[in-house]
Design an enzyme around this catalytic site. Structure first.
Site, PDB file in Angstrom:
ATOM      1  CG  HIS A  13      -1.876  -0.919   1.387  1.00  0.00           C
ATOM      2  ND1 HIS A  13      -2.080  -1.666   2.507  1.00  0.00           N
ATOM      3  CD2 HIS A  13      -2.928  -1.451   0.528  1.00  0.00           C
ATOM      4  CE1 HIS A  13      -3.044  -2.440   2.392  1.00  0.00           C
ATOM      5  NE2 HIS A  13      -3.569  -2.486   0.973  1.00  0.00           N
ATOM      6  CE  LYS A  37     -14.578  -6.347   3.794  1.00  0.00           C
ATOM      7  NZ  LYS A  37     -13.348  -6.150   2.697  1.00  0.00           N
ATOM      8  NE  ARG A  86      -3.158  -8.352  -3.969  1.00  0.00           N
ATOM      9  CZ  ARG A  86      -3.662  -8.839  -2.746  1.00  0.00           C
ATOM     10  NH1 ARG A  86      -3.142  -9.241  -1.718  1.00  0.00           N
ATOM     11  NH2 ARG A  86      -4.901  -8.915  -2.666  1.00  0.00           N
ATOM     12  CB  SER A 124      -5.006  -8.195   5.741  1.00  0.00           C
ATOM     13  OG  SER A 124      -6.215  -8.591   5.425  1.00  0.00           O
TER      14      SER A 124
END
Length: 160
Positions: A13, A37, A86, A124
């Site tokens: 990031h 979330k 990505r 993550s």
């Protein structure tokens, strides 16, 4: 505008932020709030971490939003969303999001910056797995800024 959850901010990031800050006069890092979330870090902690690791970038500021990303972009008078991708893993999802955003606001452009190969595999869930299995901070520092390592360690040691 570079939006995401940044839970936590990774070196990937940060690399996208650094590159985008050289392209645009001002870059807003928008940290999204998603009530569905359960993040590792609360919104204030994420703002603090992102602000800390971007403090040397004078044209970068950090804000939060709880709306659609295109509405947030529009509310700040911006017309460009930056997205880091990505290889392979993000392309399908980002393409879907791009098409939806174009339907919601065709005036907002999306600029994709390919993640550097050093960070193309970082997620993550990978960070959490490494942090829970290894006590070596140097392992984590390969994937997140040093300033974030202690925060991850503290958070994962604290019962939820």
């Amino acid at each position: 505008m570079y939006t995401g959850s940044f839970d936590p901010i990774t070196s990937g990031h940060l690399h996208i932020i650094e590159r985008a800050s050289k392209i645009f006069q001002t870059l807003v890092v928008g940290i999204g709030i998603n009530a569905d979330k359960r993040p590792l870090f609360d919104i204030n902690e994420r703002v603090e971490l992102v602000s800390e690791v971007t403090r040397e970038l004078p044209n970068v500021r950090v804000e939060t939003f709880d709306t659609l990303a295109v509405d947030f972009v529009r509310s700040l008078g911006s017309g460009v969303m930056v997205r880091g991708i990505r290889p392979l893993t993000d392309i399908a999802g980002e393409f879907t999001m791009l098409m939806a955003n174009r339907q919601l606001d065709p005036a907002i452009e999306t600029v994709f910056l390919m993640a550097d190969e050093r960070f193309a595999h970082v997620s993550s869930s990978l960070l959490k797995q490494i942090a829970m299995i290894s006590d070596d901070d140097d392992h984590l520092a390969k994937f997140v800024p040093r300033e974030v390592v202690a925060a991850i360690r503290t958070k994962l040691r604290t019962p939820a």
